[in-house]
Design an enzyme around this catalytic site. Structure first.
Site, mmCIF file in Angstrom:
data_model
loop_
_atom_site.group_PDB
_atom_site.id
_atom_site.type_symbol
_atom_site.label_atom_id
_atom_site.label_comp_id
_atom_site.label_asym_id
_atom_site.label_seq_id
_atom_site.Cartn_x
_atom_site.Cartn_y
_atom_site.Cartn_z
ATOM 1 N N VAL A 198 0.859 -1.186 0.000
ATOM 2 C CA VAL A 198 0.000 0.000 0.000
ATOM 3 C C VAL A 198 0.895 1.236 0.000
ATOM 4 C CG1 VAL A 198 -1.960 -1.114 1.109
ATOM 5 C CG2 VAL A 198 -0.155 -0.148 2.535
ATOM 6 N N CYS A 199 0.267 2.416 -0.095
ATOM 7 C CA CYS A 199 1.039 3.662 -0.126
ATOM 8 C C CYS A 199 1.985 3.725 1.069
ATOM 9 C CB CYS A 199 0.102 4.865 -0.036
ATOM 10 S SG CYS A 199 -0.808 5.176 -1.528
ATOM 11 N N PRO A 200 3.165 4.195 0.938
ATOM 12 C CA PRO A 200 3.769 4.812 -0.252
ATOM 13 C C PRO A 200 4.658 3.845 -1.030
ATOM 14 C CG PRO A 200 5.162 5.253 1.639
ATOM 15 C CD PRO A 200 4.045 4.362 2.124
#
Lengths: 83, 492
Positions: free
Chosen positions: A21-23
């Site tokens: 997931v981000c980042p």
């Protein structure tokens, strides 16, 4: 979930950041492009939609060309040529 | 005769239709469920309509946060790590619009906003929060909308925020408390009529012995502003223009100069051979509109946040109360409220305090005394979960994000694995510890305060930016190592 960066041919690479997931997806994409030579191509596999938008804008600003963007069973595949 | 390819395409189309049908079912299920819950509350007691307002504004925030990918962690991380400014721009645009709405509400005496004490503590807490949000992959509001998208790492982050805060405020650590705080706290609680058993943990001394000594600034109420600008104009000029719009525009100019200008002007010069002021303005405007979705959602969030304040001010006026705790007491739920009959009821968009209350509620059920302290016992109370107005707002945000991600076919359960488990939990705990001392998070301590005319919001913003920068540096180092391992097999 495991990060994968492989050479798939002469001047072509594959980066798989599915599960991240981000980042992470955008940072790994940026780092891959930094290491590659101009004109080389990487296919990035992402399953985190918001990272895709960041990658697209990052490529646009940095002068990399998005050759193709397609969806395959929940994964988004972006083909980028380093500019 | 069908080819293998056409059979595959038909199968994929069938799968896509099945997903769409399933998503539509869940969207109607969630919305229907919330309508039913709202009707039940209104049927049980008309006072609960106050709580229903929080539910539906939460749902609206969640939908907009998800649609705009609105997240402070993304803003700083994408800017520092990838040089992408879209989210930072969207947040500044939202701030500008919200400040104008806030000024209007102040001018019409319909605002529930109150500024917070000003001090360096805001920046220090912001640094901790900034590191935490980068690690967890989402700020306090971003974590909620990502939970709604089925993101397991964000669920761990939320767990960390809830329990990080609840445990942080009851941890003794009294050996570290300065004697001056102890003395001042005792004087303050004596003057306020608070029994001494509420003064136990370091955070109690911090609130009563340190925070209570700090000055409170509200730009529109400063003598200079009041004497220079008459009537309602002081809210638009002091709070909105001076405290929010001018700094936000300056930040946008800095972002343009450092992250966008070089690439844009290079393209222009390549095409035309030269560039001028007109090109600079086009480049700046291009940056604002680069992600229309984020910018549009920024505008809508700003307006909705203002509408939220206006509606709750109206509800308070209708029920002749200043806090939902008074209604809970009237309904016979005295155990829900704090010492003086109040509960956490911000009257506007807020994220973290209600999550601290959730953590405290769970810890209390496990037998820990969570009520003899200033934060829960005197200020915020620990209502039952189904009677906690602000907690319903957080639940609404999660469900709103879920609805939007289902509509956009972006919902996906994603279990956290490997290092993401550590990052999610650690980041969440740091966000919890970075939001309590500042009395709020990226929403309550920055967004709402700056837009409301409290300069302390910028102190927190500076801390968040420093913390995010440190977090990004860590991520750069960590990902560099991982990529180097991947590239060992071939020369690059």
């Amino acid at each position: 979930m495991a990060l994968k960066f492989e050479k798939t041919g002469e001047g072509t690479y594959m980066l798989d950041v599915c599960g991240y997931v981000c980042p992470h997806p955008q940072i790994y994409t940026k780092k891959s492009l930094e290491k590659m030579a101009e004109g080389e191509i990487v296919e990035v596999y992402i399953d985190n939609p918001s990272s895709v938008e960041t990658v697209e804008q990052m490529c646009n600003q940095a002068g990399h060309e998005i050759l193709e963007k397609r969806t395959e069973g929940g994964k988004i595949i972006i083909k980028i040529e380093k500019g | 005769m069908e080819t293998t390819e056409s059979v595959d395409i038909k199968a994929a189309e069938k799968d896509a239709k099945a997903i769409e049908r399933r998503n539509t079912f869940w969207v109607f299920f969630i919305l229907g469920g919330l309508i039913l819950i709202s009707l039940i509350y209104a049927g049980v007691n008309i006072y609960y309509t106050y709580l229903v307002v929080y539910i539906w504004f939460g749902l609206a925030y969640g939908m907009m946060l998800q649609a705009g990918r609105f997240c402070m962690a993304s803003a700083s991380r994408d800017l520092f790590a990838a040089g992408v400014p879209r989210m930072a721009v969207g947040i500044m645009v939202a701030l500008i619009f919200f400040s104008l709405v806030q000024a209007f509400l102040h001018a019409t005496d319909m605002s529930t906003f109150h500024p917070a004490p000003f001090g360096i503590y805001l920046t220090l807490a912001g640094i901790v929060f900034g590191i935490g949000m980068v690690l967890a992959g989402g700020c306090a509001s971003g974590t909620l909308y990502k939970v709604g998208e089925g993101n397991g790492t964000s669920m761990l982050g939320l767990f960390g925020i809830c329990f990080g805060q609840a445990l942080f405020v009851i941890t003794p650590m009294n050996a570290l408390v300065p004697q001056a705080w102890v003395q001042r706290s005792q004087e303050v609680i004596a003057a306020q009529g608070i029994p001494s058993e509420y003064l136990r943990a370091w955070f109690d001394y911090y609130l009563k012995g340190y925070i209570s000594t700090k000055p409170i600034y509200h730009i529109a109420e400063l003598d200079f502003i009041k004497n220079t600008f008459s009537g309602a104009s002081r809210f638009f000029i002091g709070d909105a223009l001076l405290n929010a719009i001018v700094p936000a525009v300056l930040l946008l100019v800095v972002i343009y100069a450092f992250y966008v200008r070089k690439g844009f002007i290079k393209k222009v010069r390549k095409k035309k051979g030269k560039s001028g002021l007109g090109d600079e303005l086009r480049g700046f405007w291009g940056m604002i509109t680069a992600s229309k979705r984020t910018t549009l959602m920024g505008v809508l969030i700003g307006i909705t946040a203002g509408l939220h304040i206006w509606v709750l001010a109206g509800m308070r006026h209708k029920f002749a109360v200043e806090n939902f705790g008074q209604l809970l007491t009237k309904m016979g739920h005295a155990h829900d409220v704090a010492l003086f009959g109040t509960v956490f009821d911000p009257g506007y968009w807020y994220i973290t305090s209600q999550e601290a209350q959730f953590g405290a509620w769970v810890l209390e059920k496990l037998g820990i005394d969570m009520r003899h302290n200033i934060f829960f016992g005197v200020n915020n109370g620990i209502p039952e979960l189904w009677r906690n107005p602000a907690l319903w707002m957080s639940i609404g945000i999660i469900l709103g994000a879920m609805v939007m991600s289902l509509i956009n076919k972006e919902f996906k359960w994603k279990a956290p694995k490997g290092e993401l488990i550590v990052f999610g939990l650690l980041g969440g705990f740091l966000m919890g510890m970075g939001s309590r001392p500042s009395l709020g998070c990226n929403v309550g301590a920055f967004f709402i305060r700056v837009a409301g005319g409290d300069p302390g919001g910028w102190m927190y913003f500076i801390g968040m930016a420093i913390g995010a920068f440190v977090g990004v540096k860590f991520f750069n180092w960590y990902t560099e190592r991982k990529m180097a391992k991947q590239m060992e097999a071939f020369d690059l």
